[in-house]
Design an enzyme around this catalytic site. Structure first.
Site, PDB file in Angstrom:
ATOM      1  N   GLU A   1       0.886  -1.114  -0.318  1.00  0.00           N
ATOM      2  CA  GLU A   1      -0.028   0.283   0.057  1.00  0.00           C
ATOM      3  C   GLU A   1       0.958   1.122  -0.338  1.00  0.00           C
ATOM      4  OE1 GLU A   1      -3.232   0.410   3.198  1.00  0.00           O
ATOM      5  OE2 GLU A   1      -3.495   1.962   2.539  1.00  0.00           O
TER       6      GLU A   1
ATOM      7  N   ARG B   1       4.866 -13.436   9.466  1.00  0.00           N
ATOM      8  CA  ARG B   1       5.164 -12.468   9.002  1.00  0.00           C
ATOM      9  C   ARG B   1       7.031 -12.584  10.134  1.00  0.00           C
ATOM     10  NH1 ARG B   1       3.570  -7.049   9.288  1.00  0.00           N
ATOM     11  NH2 ARG B   1       1.328  -7.431   8.443  1.00  0.00           N
TER      12      ARG B   1
ATOM     13  N   LYS C   1       4.922   1.157  10.976  1.00  0.00           N
ATOM     14  CA  LYS C   1       4.701   2.151  10.154  1.00  0.00           C
ATOM     15  C   LYS C   1       3.910   3.268  10.842  1.00  0.00           C
ATOM     16  CE  LYS C   1       2.701   0.008   5.981  1.00  0.00           C
ATOM     17  NZ  LYS C   1       2.171   0.104   4.958  1.00  0.00           N
TER      18      LYS C   1
HETATM   19  P1  ATP Z   1      -0.466  -2.176   7.386  1.00  0.00           P
HETATM   20  O1  ATP Z   1      -0.682  -2.436   8.206  1.00  0.00           O
HETATM   21  O2  ATP Z   1      -0.335  -0.276   7.327  1.00  0.00           O
HETATM   22  O3  ATP Z   1      -1.122  -2.298   5.667  1.00  0.00           O
HETATM   23  P2  ATP Z   1       1.955  -3.965   6.081  1.00  0.00           P
HETATM   24  O4  ATP Z   1       2.553  -3.943   6.571  1.00  0.00           O
HETATM   25  O5  ATP Z   1       0.892  -4.242   5.915  1.00  0.00           O
HETATM   26  O6  ATP Z   1       0.611  -2.387   6.730  1.00  0.00           O
HETATM   27  P3  ATP Z   1       1.565  -2.951   3.299  1.00  0.00           P
HETATM   28  O7  ATP Z   1       2.182  -2.364   2.331  1.00  0.00           O
HETATM   29  O8  ATP Z   1       0.186  -3.625   3.191  1.00  0.00           O
HETATM   30  O9  ATP Z   1       1.993  -2.811   4.539  1.00  0.00           O
HETATM   31  O10 ATP Z   1       2.096  -4.287   3.052  1.00  0.00           O
HETATM   32  C1  ATP Z   1       2.733  -4.939   1.073  1.00  0.00           C
HETATM   33  C2  ATP Z   1       3.175  -6.510   1.897  1.00  0.00           C
HETATM   34  O11 ATP Z   1       4.198  -6.848   3.097  1.00  0.00           O
HETATM   35  C3  ATP Z   1       1.987  -7.322   2.182  1.00  0.00           C
HETATM   36  O12 ATP Z   1       1.726  -8.644   1.374  1.00  0.00           O
HETATM   37  C4  ATP Z   1       2.309  -7.326   3.452  1.00  0.00           C
HETATM   38  O13 ATP Z   1       1.722  -9.132   4.002  1.00  0.00           O
HETATM   39  C5  ATP Z   1       3.520  -7.700   3.733  1.00  0.00           C
HETATM   40  N1  ATP Z   1       4.599  -8.040   4.795  1.00  0.00           N
HETATM   41  C6  ATP Z   1       4.294  -6.445   5.244  1.00  0.00           C
HETATM   42  N2  ATP Z   1       4.342  -6.824   6.828  1.00  0.00           N
HETATM   43  C7  ATP Z   1       5.841  -8.059   6.466  1.00  0.00           C
HETATM   44  C8  ATP Z   1       6.228  -8.552   7.767  1.00  0.00           C
HETATM   45  N3  ATP Z   1       6.807  -7.917   8.605  1.00  0.00           N
HETATM   46  N4  ATP Z   1       6.620  -9.956   7.444  1.00  0.00           N
HETATM   47  C9  ATP Z   1       6.583 -10.475   5.720  1.00  0.00           C
HETATM   48  N5  ATP Z   1       6.087  -9.824   5.235  1.00  0.00           N
HETATM   49  C10 ATP Z   1       5.208  -8.355   6.242  1.00  0.00           C
HETATM   50 MG    MG Z   2      -1.417  -3.776   5.187  1.00  0.00          MG
END
Ligand code: ATP
Ligand code: MG
Length: 566
Positions: A46, A272, A282
């Site tokens: 995002e 994750r 974030k």
């Molecule tokens: P938000 O909770 O603000 O949406 P986010 O960390 O999920 O934050 P995104 O931009 O939606 O941010 O994440 C993009 C991709 O990265 C998603 O597919 C998410 O599952 C993956 N991702 C985010 N954080 C992790 C993590 N700690 N480990 C593995 N994958 C992650």
């Molecule tokens: Mg997300």
């Protein structure tokens, strides 16, 4: 090798064949059994923030699987929430992924590219009697959702006819209704044990411009409705996401099945990445930046990809780290030491060596001719002769690091002390015979003599070998620099633990400024981004702000893991 660490670490999910990756096994089976003809994955950020080390795991997994099975991986911006999103994040995310060494080719996509399709799919659901316009507001909808142990209630608007719903939905699109006054919901089952199936929201009214579609839309689709259909439109085969979406999978599948889409991507969830001594939120990043606890999103202490890049981490080491942690459904916390191990291992192989003095004390070699410049030689890389030698000027006035002199040392101190001897690396043995202090008692100069029989490691016959070897830089020929000595941002393994404020866990020594440092002259042509090992001190990178007139260097990491024993 510098900083080698035992990787039989219990927290690693690995098998004798390598790290576990259950998704790779699923894909292999799918291909063998003919369930899929090829592999298409996607990384779906995002654009509301910068990428961090958690995203790295997802990037390496998605692009890595596509590479391994000779498929492709798309970069798709999940830009359905115009309020939080910004072009600057879109640009930064692309730069970071490219820097990590991955390429989406022509497959740069935006969920917003599909707004027309998504609208038509919503209309189709309405026609099929599977979606309705609800006039309840957010609070009412929440109250009627029920709880895990208690079924929800049907909305009083649930039985509107498809014709009425079509009319209302079109008028929602045309901007006839206020924000929050109407939503489009799927009609599934208000008593489902899965809360996500209790007539989930598909569209809401948002009267804000979108950074790509401008004012064209005032209704925006929700994530769950958007994601699976975007995957389907791009013919993604395996839609890989993190575990918190496990409960959303039935909805993901319901949408595709009810719309009888021409293909059905498979959603697979994995755990994750968690790292100790690190925050991965974030919200906290924003607080760190806004409260000036760091210098910005790319502060070299930030766990963002840009921060780590500026710190001097290499893309190779970050990819290796991400591959090593394995892919499972079990949440775990990996030690930051593991990431640092891969960084050290890579830097040790690639970095040229040099000497630098961070906190100088002046040394005068009293028996060295005033204007003599003697060139001594050292290897560019001790394990790779083909990289040649560097020439280092030795002059009458030198600097050594304050750490390498002690006025009142303990026994077995092998560096310089009053009336003691030490070897200058690649140079001579020197003898300290006078210590000069300023009015505060601080040592400002050491008067020494050198022994001209000792160049290049020679010990004159009958004399005792001098054990200590220290680094030094010529005072006349050295390059003045500012060195930012970075260390871990947090000194608590779990800064976000229960009842903790992450601010209390900030490491007060995460940045020590050394503004009077001196560098070996072989660094004269170094450019921002060049990396070095400063002998005995660690790995360093020339900062992006560095200029010929004001050289700025960042410490990437120490030579050895100093945290392991803490
Ligand atoms: P938000 O909770 O603000 O949406 P986010 O960390 O999920 O934050 P995104 O931009 O939606 O941010 O994440 C993009 C991709 O990265 C998603 O597919 C998410 O599952 C993956 N991702 C985010 N954080 C992790 C993590 N700690 N480990 C593995 N994958 C992650
Ligand atoms: Mg997300």
């Amino acid at each position: 090798m510098a900083g080698t660490q035992d990787l039989s670490n219990k927290e690693q999910d690995s098998t004798p064949q390598g790290p576990k990756n259950f998704i790779q096994d699923i894909i292999k089976d799918d291909l063998q059994q003919g369930k899929r003809q090829g592999v298409v994955t996607r990384f779906p950020p995002e654009p509301n923030g910068f990428l961090h080390i958690g995203h790295l795991k997802s990037i390496v997994l998605n692009f890595g699987l596509a590479e391994k099975f000779e498929g492709r991986c798309h970069l798709r911006f999940d830009d359905t929430n115009p309020v939080a999103e910004d072009q600057k994040y879109i640009d930064a995310i692309q730069q970071d992924i490219k820097w990590l060494g991955f390429d989406w080719g022509k497959h740069l996509h935006f969920a917003s590219d599909y707004f027309d399709d998504l609208y038509n799919f919503a209309v189709q659901l309405i026609r099929q009697g599977q979606a309705f316009v609800d006039d309840c507001d957010g609070d009412e909808i929440r109250k009627m959702r029920g709880a895990l142990t208690e079924p929800g209630q049907n909305s009083p608007y649930r039985d509107r006819s498809p014709e009425e719903n079509l009319d209302l939905f079109e008028r929602m699109k045309n901007g006839e209704f206020e924000e929050g006054s109407k939503v489009l919901r799927a009609k599934i089952d208000m008593s489902s044990p899965n809360m996500n199936l209790r007539d989930p929201l598909l569209y809401r009214i948002r009267k804000v411009a979108h950074h790509r579609t401008g004012d064209k839309w005032c209704i925006y689709p929700l994530y769950d409705f958007t994601h699976g259909l975007s995957d389907m439109l791009e013919e993604v085969t395996h839609s890989i996401c993190t575990l918190e979406f496990e409960d959303h999978r039935p909805l993901y599948e319901w949408i595709l099945q009810e719309l009888k889409t021409p293909n059905e991507p498979q959603q697979i969830e994995f755990a994750r990445l968690g790292l100790d001594y690190t925050v991965m939120s974030k919200r906290v990043f924003l607080q760190l930046v806004e409260e000036n606890l760091v210098s910005g999103w790319d502060d070299p202490r930030m766990p963002t990809i840009r921060g780590m890049r500026r710190r001097g981490y290499t893309p190779e080491s970050m990819r290796k780290f991400a591959e090593s942690v394995g892919v499972t459904k079990k949440n775990s916390v990996i030690s930051l030491g593991t990431l640092e191990h891969f960084v050290r291992e890579d830097l040790d192989q690639t970095c040229a060596r040099a000497m630098a003095v961070l906190d100088p004390i002046k040394v005068t070699l009293e028996n060295f001719a005033d204007d003599k410049i003697q060139m001594v030689k050292g290897p560019v890389h001790p394990k790779d002769e083909s990289r040649g030698e560097r020439e280092i000027p030795l002059t009458k006035t030198l600097y050594i690091d304050r750490d390498d002199f002690m006025e009142d040392p303990p026994k077995k101190y092998f560096r310089l002390k009053p009336d003691g001897k030490v070897r200058l690396r690649y140079g001579y043995v020197i003898h300290c015979h006078e210590v000069i202090k300023d009015s505060d008692g601080k040592v400002v100069e050491l008067k020494c003599t050198y022994d001209d029989r000792t160049l290049g490691g020679v010990t004159p016959e009958g004399e005792k070998k001098v054990k200590g070897i220290i680094h030094w830089v010529s005072a006349d020929k050295g390059i003045p620099a500012t060195v930012r000595v970075y260390d871990r941002l947090f000194n608590d393994p779990n800064p976000m633990g229960k009842d903790k404020d992450f601010r209390d866990s900030l490491n007060p020594e995460s940045l020590v400024m050394r503004e009077n440092a001196f560098l070996e002259p072989s660094l004269a042509s170094a450019k921002p981004g060049d990396r070095f090992q400063f002998e005995r001190l660690g790995f360093f990178i020339v900062d992006q702000e560095s200029t010929d007139d004001a050289v700025v260097i960042n410490r990437t990491i120490t030579l050895k893991d100093t945290w392991a024993k803490k």
